[in-house]
Design a protein around this motif. Structure first.
Motif, PDB file in Angstrom:
ATOM      1  N   UNK B  50      69.802-134.147  22.891  1.00  0.00           N
ATOM      2  CA  UNK B  50      71.137-134.393  22.336  1.00  0.00           C
ATOM      3  C   UNK B  50      72.151-133.484  22.979  1.00  0.00           C
ATOM      4  N   UNK B  51      71.719-132.266  23.242  1.00  0.00           N
ATOM      5  CA  UNK B  51      72.655-131.295  23.784  1.00  0.00           C
ATOM      6  C   UNK B  51      73.093-131.664  25.185  1.00  0.00           C
TER       7      UNK B  51
ATOM      8  N   UNK C 118      74.007-122.434  25.307  1.00  0.00           N
ATOM      9  CA  UNK C 118      73.860-123.543  24.375  1.00  0.00           C
ATOM     10  C   UNK C 118      75.246-124.063  23.960  1.00  0.00           C
ATOM     11  N   UNK C 119      75.525-125.229  24.403  1.00  0.00           N
ATOM     12  CA  UNK C 119      76.765-125.869  23.989  1.00  0.00           C
ATOM     13  C   UNK C 119      76.528-126.471  22.621  1.00  0.00           C
ATOM     14  N   UNK C 120      77.105-125.885  21.629  1.00  0.00           N
ATOM     15  CA  UNK C 120      76.598-126.176  20.297  1.00  0.00           C
ATOM     16  C   UNK C 120      76.946-127.573  19.801  1.00  0.00           C
ATOM     17  N   UNK C 121      77.919-128.124  20.289  1.00  0.00           N
ATOM     18  CA  UNK C 121      78.228-129.449  19.783  1.00  0.00           C
ATOM     19  C   UNK C 121      77.478-130.539  20.531  1.00  0.00           C
ATOM     20  N   UNK C 122      77.049-130.226  21.641  1.00  0.00           N
ATOM     21  CA  UNK C 122      76.326-131.259  22.363  1.00  0.00           C
ATOM     22  C   UNK C 122      77.255-132.028  23.293  1.00  0.00           C
ATOM     23  N   UNK C 123      76.660-132.695  24.214  1.00  0.00           N
ATOM     24  CA  UNK C 123      77.434-133.443  25.204  1.00  0.00           C
ATOM     25  C   UNK C 123      77.980-134.717  24.559  1.00  0.00           C
ATOM     26  N   UNK C 124      78.924-135.308  25.252  1.00  0.00           N
ATOM     27  CA  UNK C 124      79.416-136.616  24.800  1.00  0.00           C
ATOM     28  C   UNK C 124      78.362-137.649  25.087  1.00  0.00           C
TER      29      UNK C 124
END
Lengths: 669, 99, 193
Positions: B50-51, C118-124
């Protein structure tokens, strides 16, 4: 065929005999092994005669022939060849060795019959003759050492022939160890020779030696002393003599062949062969002469009181070899070798006669229990007496001419040598006495029960036992066989003893001073480079010496007659009056005890110490045990992890994971 | 939602599973705890997928599920065999592979 | 968004509870059921992460097939109630300890500020993210080898299971007494509380 071809044949016959008897001992029936072995030696003797003829054909100035069949090692400076050297001295020794050996082989066919080890005996005998001939024919020091060592091995094998007797095996070991001491001396001497002259073959060495060594140079004296060590070990001279009486444990033919006629004369041959070296080192030669004389006297005194028949003859051998050593050390080479030849004849004869008597006594060798055999064993009596006469140098026997010639030459050298010669005459007196002590005690007086039985027609039978310790044995493998053979009833023994008796009487004819000097003339080409070659006593001086010797001999025989026939028991009175002297002589001047205390005990203690402390405690316990202990400790730690419990493994896994994560955590921060 | 929460949750589940493997004696329960650990891994994989916006993580998780299934099958087969041979169903008793 | 967070917490607590249940419950049957619950909670979490196909797979395959298999085996074997005593020895102490240590490390790893990657929101995400079509396409193209290997593995496992569990004539020995208990009827599934 050339002289060297005959030389190779001389070696090939006993080798073939050895191979046939040793490989085929199972299939050879009855006494065939004995006949094969004797035939081989006869072949060797005939080849020696051939070599004799061929050698005489060579020109007098260069009467030697060299031949080699294989180059063992070819280095840059010198080659080690397997080669023989045939000259008058070598041919002379070959004839004596092979001739006497042949007769002893024939004698043995009867003596050793019935023994489980019959074929083995003849294999060993052939091996011995081969080694002795190899020693005598060797053309360089390497092959000499090979023959020397082989002869020592053969002696060991034959002394401990009845190998299940403890006394025999101990005697064999004793002889071998002392021989090895001599071997070491010989090898070091050979090394010194190689080091100084750069050669190992006789011709090369003897040519180079005068150029390299000054007179009485330290190195050459050392070399010659080491050669003497080798010679004395092999010839049982002081101080390396203690093995010879013990070597009487071997069967009587062995004593006759090895310890009378041939092996013990190897030392004399060595000194004679390397005479150029000894003439460059007069000090060493003098030491040789002194020790020869000392042994002569020592052995004669000990022989006076021994009660074992074979040991008396053994000490007599030691004494006579002292004469030979004295002879070749004072450069009386042909005289010394002449005595070697006559000694071979009469000593072998004496041993054979002794074997016959021991057979009649069912194995007992103690003279105290013998007596009066003259009627029961007339042939043995006559031959034994002839041998004793020759030993005592009775006028006109062979021993008379040879022994007194040696002493005459010694006197001729003058100076201190006269003392040695006087000691030699003293020894001659003792010799005559103890020789006839034997004769009168064994054959004179009242017949003992065994003699009476023999007169009745059959040899006595006793319990088989060890003659030294008296403990009973059986007649199985490794022990003497059940038969006791007496010369009177055994044609092979008679066939062997008769020629020797004849030779013991007449062999002197080759050395009558002034009349025939056949032997001297024959051996001259070998020794012509000696500086003493023309230095020999005049015929008149020799006859004076011979006369003196003859008188001493007759006188000593008469004294023996008085002591042992007319006034029996006088010796017992003497023994009681001088107990300490008697004990001293009986225990052979305590040499054995001395060596035991000085050499054997410390070595045994060191050995036991080594075994206990070094081997068991240190090596086994500390090093081996320590190493395994360390490994075990290490692995037991690792083993503790292998518990077999699943959960413990899981725990360890998790621990590892934790560690890994920690590492990555720290590494990335 | 922060993906981090999912990851932390997966860490907790993993740890609980690990503790269970080490403390339980019944091999069936041990296998269950193993499943827990695998699932924790799956969760983490899906979280990362998901990330990154990449479905590779989900494929990976699918394969892990397949593997988990196979492993369960074999493990249970072994336990059934143990049961059939009258061996005790206890991991501590199965300790013959030791030094 | 709050809906998601609520759902997340509910599913998270459910997952944790299921996990704890697996580990702490003494009866293995209950542990299996607890795991089934855990799996369902996990399926919800997958849905939250836009992994629809995987969630479905989890429910159908994992909870539906694997766990049922587990239930069968637990019923067959029974499994004794383990005595309720604390684990003695080093395992009892160090096991949970090390597990906790790993947990702590992981949490530090995830939360600590060092992991800014860590990109906490996540990718599009695209529209079909996590849909069966996308998964299927990846399985059959990029990850074909893995797919085939996994199917081969399944085959091997099936064969292995049959081999392991078949009866062998004459090879069953008498073992220690922990076996099928003779006082229980063996053809009914009795669950004891």
């Amino acid at each position: 065929m050339s002289a060297t071809s005959y030389g190779w044949l001389v070696l090939a016959f006993p080798l073939a005999g050895l191979l046939v008897t040793s490989l085929g001992w199972r299939v050879l029936p009855g006494r065939t092994a004995g006949w094969i072995a004797s035939g081989a030696i006869l072949g060797s003797f005939l080849a020696s005669l051939g070599a004799l003829v061929q050698v005489q054909d060579l020109p007098r100035e260069e009467r030697h022939a060299v031949d080699s069949i294989w180059t063992y090692a070819a280095t840059g400076d010198f080659d080690v060849e397997v080669g023989i050297f045939v000259d008058p001295l070598a041919v002379f020794m070959c004839l004596v060795v092979s001739g006497v050996s042949f007769l002893i082989h024939v004698y043995s066919i009867s003596y050793v019959s019935g023994d489980h080890g019959f074929a083995r005996f003849f294999a060993y005998l052939n091996y011995f003759v081969f080694s002795m001939l190899l020693l005598v024919l060797a053309g360089n020091f390497i092959l000499l050492i090979v023959g020397w060592a082989f002869v020592g091995a053969a002696s060991y094998l034959l002394i401990s022939f009845w190998y299940r007797r403890d006394t025999a095996t101990h005697a064999g070991i004793k002889a071998f160890v002392m021989n090895v001491i001599g071997d070491v001396g010989l090898v070091i001497a050979a090394f010194l020779i190689l080091n100084e002259t750069g050669q190992l073959d006789y011709l090369g060495v003897f040519e180079r030696a005068p150029e390299v060594f000054a007179q009485n140079d330290g190195t050459i004296v050392a070399t010659c002393l080491l050669l003497l060590v080798g010679a004395f070990a092999k010839s049982a001279q002081l101080p390396l003599h203690t093995w010879l009486p013990d070597a009487m444990e071997g069967p009587t033919p062995v004593s006759a062949l090895i310890h009378a006629a041939t092996m013990v004369t190897a030392g004399v041959y060595l000194i004679a062969r390397t005479f150029p070296l000894f003439e460059l080192a007069p000090t060493a030669a003098d030491i040789g002469a002194i020790i020869g004389t000392a042994t002569l006297v020592f052995a004669a005194t000990v022989a006076l009181v021994q009660t074992d028949l074979k040991r008396v003859i053994a000490y007599s051998t030691m004494s006579q070899i002292g004469y030979m050593v004295l002879g070749v050390s004072v450069a009386a080479y042909s005289a010394g070798l002449f005595h070697l030849m006559t000694h071979a004849f009469f000593k072998a004869l004496l041993f054979m006669g002794a074997g016959s008597v021991i057979g009649a006594m069912a194995g007992i060798q103690d003279m105290d229990r013998m007596g009066g055999f003259r009627k029961a064993m007339p042939f043995t009596f006559v031959t034994f007496t002839i041998g004793a006469l020759a030993l005592a140098a009775f006028p006109f026997t062979s021993g008379f001419f040879s022994k007194d010639e040696v002493l005459a030459y010694t006197i001729n050298r003058g100076g201190g040598y006269v003392v040695l010669a006087l000691a030699g005459y003293f020894g001659a007196a003792l010799t005559g006495f103890y020789a006839f002590r034997m004769v009168f005690r064994v054959f004179g007086g009242e017949p003992v029960p065994e003699a009476k039985e023999l007169e009745g027609g059959h040899a006595a039978h006793g319990e088989p036992m060890n003659p030294m310790t008296g403990e009973p044995e059986d007649t199985d493998v490794g022990f003497p066989g059940p038969e006791h053979n007496v010369a009177e009833s055994s044609p092979p023994m008679k066939f062997a003893m008769a020629p020797l008796a004849f030779l013991a009487l007449v062999a002197g004819v080759v050395g009558i001073p002034g009349v025939t000097d056949t032997l001297e003339h024959f051996l001259e080409p070998t020794f012509e480079s000696s500086r003493y070659i023309d230095d020999h006593p005049s015929a008149g001086a020799e006859w004076v010496g011979l006369a003196a010797g003859g008188i001493i001999s007759v006188a000593s025989i008469y004294v023996a007659y008085v002591f042992f026939v007319r006034r029996r028991g006088i010796t017992l009175e003497l023994r009681d009056r001088f107990p300490k002297v008697h004990a001293f002589l009986f225990h052979k001047w305590y040499f054995d005890e001395l060596y035991d205390a000085v050499f054997v005990r410390p070595t045994a203690t060191a050995g036991a110490f080594g075994r206990r402390v070094v081997e068991t405690d240190f090596v086994q316990g500390f090093i081996v045990g320590g190493t395994t202990g360390i490994v075990r400790a290490g692995t037991s730690f690792a083993r503790a992890i292998q518990t077999g419990f699943l959960r413990a493994y899981a725990l360890l896994l998790l621990l590892g994971v934790a560690g890994l994560v920690l590492y990555f955590l720290l590494a990335s921060s | 939602m922060d993906v981090v929460w999912f990851l932390v949750l997966s860490a907790f589940i993993f740890v609980i599973g690990a503790a269970g493997v080490m403390t339980r004696r019944n091999p069936l329960v041990v296998l269950l705890c193993l499943e827990l650990m695998l699932n924790a891994g799956n969760l983490a994989l899906v979280g990362f997928s998901r990330m990154h916006g990449n479905e590779a993580g989900q494929i990976f998780a699918l394969i892990v599920m397949v593997i988990a299934a196979c492993e369960v099958v074999i493990g249970l087969g072994i336990i059934v065999a143990m049961y059939r041979n009258r061996l005790p169903i206890d991991v501590d008793e199965m300790s013959e592979l030791r030094g | 968004m709050w809906f998601e967070q609520l759902l997340f917490f509910i599913a998270g607590i459910g997952a944790l509870a299921g996990a704890l249940g697996v580990v702490l419950l003494r009866n293995p049957f209950y542990s299996v059921l607890s795991l089934v619950g855990h799996l369902l909670a996990l399926a919800v979490l997958f849905l939250l992460l836009h992994a629809e196909f995987l969630a479905a797979g989890q429910v159908v395959v994992y909870a539906g097939a694997v766990m049922v298999l587990y239930l069968f085996v637990v019923a067959y074997i029974g499994g004794s109630d383990e005595p309720l005593r604390p684990e003695s020895g080093a395992i009892g102490v160090f096991g949970p300890l090390f597990a906790a240590a790993v947990g702590a490390e992981l949490c530090i790893a995830f939360i600590a500020s060092g992991l800014k990657a860590l990109d906490t929101q996540g990718a599009d995400l695209g529209a079909g993210f996590g849909a069966p079509a996308a998964i299927g396409e990846l399985l059959l193209t990029t990850f074909l080898v893995a797919f085939e290997a996994a199917s081969f593995l399944l085959l091997v496992a099936a064969v292995g299971a049959v081999v392991l569990a078949r009866r062998r004539r004459g090879l069953e020995e008498e073992g220690p007494a922990v076996g099928p208990r003779s006082d229980l009827p063996t053809d009914t599934m009795e669950v004891r509380a």
